[in-house]
Write an enzyme that holds these catalytic residues in place. Structure first.
Site, mmCIF file in Angstrom:
data_model
loop_
_atom_site.group_PDB
_atom_site.id
_atom_site.type_symbol
_atom_site.label_atom_id
_atom_site.label_comp_id
_atom_site.label_asym_id
_atom_site.label_seq_id
_atom_site.Cartn_x
_atom_site.Cartn_y
_atom_site.Cartn_z
ATOM 1 N N ASP A 5 65.778 -28.885 169.138
ATOM 2 C CA ASP A 5 65.132 -29.977 168.397
ATOM 3 C C ASP A 5 63.613 -29.879 168.545
ATOM 4 O O ASP A 5 62.864 -30.102 167.592
ATOM 5 C CB ASP A 5 65.587 -31.355 168.912
ATOM 6 C CG ASP A 5 66.756 -31.921 168.113
ATOM 7 O OD1 ASP A 5 67.550 -31.121 167.578
ATOM 8 O OD2 ASP A 5 66.873 -33.165 168.034
ATOM 9 N N ASP B 278 70.417 -27.652 173.248
ATOM 10 C CA ASP B 278 70.417 -28.824 172.363
ATOM 11 C C ASP B 278 69.014 -29.417 172.304
ATOM 12 O O ASP B 278 68.469 -29.679 171.230
ATOM 13 C CB ASP B 278 71.419 -29.859 172.899
ATOM 14 C CG ASP B 278 71.432 -31.132 172.081
ATOM 15 O OD1 ASP B 278 71.436 -31.034 170.836
ATOM 16 O OD2 ASP B 278 71.437 -32.231 172.681
ATOM 17 N N TYR C 263 78.631 -30.065 178.543
ATOM 18 C CA TYR C 263 79.254 -30.622 177.330
ATOM 19 C C TYR C 263 80.782 -30.623 177.417
ATOM 20 O O TYR C 263 81.431 -31.494 176.869
ATOM 21 C CB TYR C 263 78.852 -29.791 176.099
ATOM 22 C CG TYR C 263 77.663 -30.310 175.352
ATOM 23 C CD1 TYR C 263 76.426 -30.433 175.982
ATOM 24 C CD2 TYR C 263 77.757 -30.654 174.009
ATOM 25 C CE1 TYR C 263 75.320 -30.893 175.287
ATOM 26 C CE2 TYR C 263 76.650 -31.112 173.303
ATOM 27 C CZ TYR C 263 75.444 -31.229 173.943
ATOM 28 O OH TYR C 263 74.363 -31.680 173.240
ATOM 29 N N ASP D 69 61.918 -27.004 182.170
ATOM 30 C CA ASP D 69 60.784 -27.933 182.012
ATOM 31 C C ASP D 69 59.544 -27.176 181.541
ATOM 32 O O ASP D 69 58.820 -27.620 180.642
ATOM 33 C CB ASP D 69 60.525 -28.732 183.305
ATOM 34 C CG ASP D 69 60.479 -27.862 184.574
ATOM 35 O OD1 ASP D 69 60.809 -26.657 184.501
ATOM 36 O OD2 ASP D 69 60.109 -28.395 185.636
ATOM 37 N N LYS E 201 67.515 -23.655 185.088
ATOM 38 C CA LYS E 201 66.973 -24.619 186.057
ATOM 39 C C LYS E 201 67.463 -24.141 187.420
ATOM 40 O O LYS E 201 68.096 -24.871 188.191
ATOM 41 C CB LYS E 201 67.445 -26.036 185.711
ATOM 42 C CG LYS E 201 66.783 -27.144 186.503
ATOM 43 C CD LYS E 201 65.310 -27.351 186.173
ATOM 44 C CE LYS E 201 64.671 -28.334 187.140
ATOM 45 N NZ LYS E 201 63.201 -28.422 186.982
HETATM 46 C C1 IPM Z 1 73.511 -30.613 167.753
HETATM 47 C C2 IPM Z 1 73.874 -32.069 167.879
HETATM 48 C C3 IPM Z 1 75.238 -32.169 168.546
HETATM 49 C C4 IPM Z 1 75.086 -31.608 169.942
HETATM 50 C C5 IPM Z 1 75.849 -33.582 168.570
HETATM 51 C C6 IPM Z 1 75.950 -34.172 167.184
HETATM 52 C C7 IPM Z 1 77.186 -33.605 169.243
HETATM 53 O O1 IPM Z 1 72.888 -32.761 168.553
HETATM 54 O O2 IPM Z 1 74.265 -29.868 167.096
HETATM 55 O O3 IPM Z 1 72.490 -30.217 168.289
HETATM 56 O O4 IPM Z 1 74.686 -32.313 170.880
HETATM 57 O O5 IPM Z 1 75.379 -30.429 170.103
HETATM 58 MG MG MG Z 2 71.134 -31.602 168.951
#
Ligand code: IPM
Ligand code: MG
Length: 369
Positions: A250, A246, A135, A222, A190
């Site tokens: 999710d 990240d 990042y 993975d 990884k």
């Molecule tokens: C998160 C989001 C951010 C990230 C984006 C909006 C830059 O997806 O906070 O998980 O990738 O960290």
């Molecule tokens: Mg995110």
């Protein structure tokens, strides 16, 4: 106590308004100041993270953040896109430790896309390193390839990197967090392919020597993605780098039924933090009054607990959220047959009532008025 309030874009303004209502209902002494961030700040000041907003965030004891982003900014140069606001805040405030709990509330077991028995009672904590990795690694950019499969062709590149102290500090945080919970850390890497993550694995193993009371397991990313949907309850604390965190956070969010339920905290070395829902700005539903404010309300609870030393007030918010769920109130994202569909504002009002001690029965009728 001074709280910087940065609602941002899309549903950000709607959900933050509800969280602020809940904070005010607690009768705590705090000062708050609001500022624009993301696309909203770009429109007004030509930059997603104006100097004034950054300074407010720096001066405050904690930041309550909504969400940023809208497809309409996709064509802007990267430095001006809304996402740069949150990345800039993380970087300039040194918010390297991101806590993303994934808790499946008993009342929402059936809202998950997984079988209820797989997620019932789920309580995992993803700790994502937030200021390093690919990042932020330099160099990055576009150039003409001098080697590789197509020398002479246009190419793009990023840099994945971690320094030892960066890995050490997040590893300490993960082991200390695990001590207060299930005493198990899964470090996701990884290492079979990437030098950066072989190093990650080595350093985490080294730090583990100081935490013999905590079990450490290493898992490739993975496989971790697979195990999260196969047997998610086997995890306790998951620690990983910025990009894997990240993605996995999710995925973990969906186990709980809705990403609309998940708060997060991003802390610096002194526990000053930025608190935001784990979800984004959802431009498709912005302005409709249907967004779920609970992730933001629960983020405000995390803020009280981690940065403002108000654990009791945090407990009050968390139990208020459980009460409204028990009363059967649901925003559209968590609605199911037999429950009552309510708006963003009704949900906020119900949590306010519960914080003030209203009974479940009263909460149910509030939204009918
Ligand atoms: C998160 C989001 C951010 C990230 C984006 C909006 C830059 O997806 O906070 O998980 O990738 O960290
Ligand atoms: Mg995110």
């Amino acid at each position: 106590m001074k709280i910087a309030i940065l609602p941002g874009d899309g549903i950000g303004t709607e959900i933050v308004a509800e969280a602020v209502k809940v904070l005010k209902a607690l009768d705590l002494q705090f000062e708050s100041e609001q500022a624009l961030v993301g696309g909203a700040a770009y429109e007004a000041h030509g930059h997603p993270l104006p100097e004034s907003t950054l300074n407010l965030a720096k001066a405050a004891d904690a930041v309550l953040f909504g969400a940023v982003g809208d497809w309409k900014y996709d064509k802007l140069e990267r430095a001006l896109r809304p996402e740069q606001a949150i990345l800039g805040l993380r970087k300039h405030l040194g918010l390297f430790a991101n806590f993303r709990p994934a808790i499946c509330y008993e009342q929402l077991t059936h809202a998950s896309s997984l079988k209820p028995e797989l997620v019932a009672g789920l309580d995992i904590l993803i700790i994502r390193e937030l200021t390093g990795d690919i990042y932020f690694g330099q160099p990055r950019g576009r150039r003409v390839a001098v080697d590789g499969h197509f020398p002479g062709a246009e190419e793009a590149f990023d840099t994945m990197r971690y320094s030892k102290p960066e890995i050490e500090r997040i590893a300490h945080i993960a082991f200390q967090a695990a001590r207060k919970r299930g005493k198990k850390v899964t470090s996701v890497d990884k290492a079979n392919v990437l030098e950066t993550f072989q190093f990650w694995k080595d350093v985490v193993t080294e730090v583990h020597a100081q935490y013999s009371d905590v079990e450490l397991e290493h898992m490739y990313v993975d496989n971790a993605a697979m195990q999260l949907v196969k047997a998610p309850k086997k995890f306790d604390v998951v620690v990983t780098g910025n990009m894997f965190g990240d993605i996995l956070s999710d995925e973990a969010a969906m186990l709980t039924g809705s990403i609309g339920m998940l708060p997060s905290a991003s802390l610096d070395r002194n526990n000053k933090g930025l608190y935001e829902p784990s979800h984004g700005s959802a431009p498709d539903i912005a302005g409709k009054g249907i967004a779920n404010p609970l992730a933001t309300i629960l983020s405000a609870a995390m803020m009280l607990r981690f940065s403002l030393d108000q654990a009791e007030a945090a407990d009050r918010i968390e139990s208020a959220v459980r009460s409204v769920l028990s009363a059967g109130l649901r925003t559209a994202d968590i609605w199911s047959e037999g429950t009552q569909k309510v708006s963003t504002r009704d949900m906020g009002d119900a949590v306010v009532a519960a914080v003030r001690g209203a009974s479940v029965k009263t909460i149910t009728t509030i939204t009918k008025s």
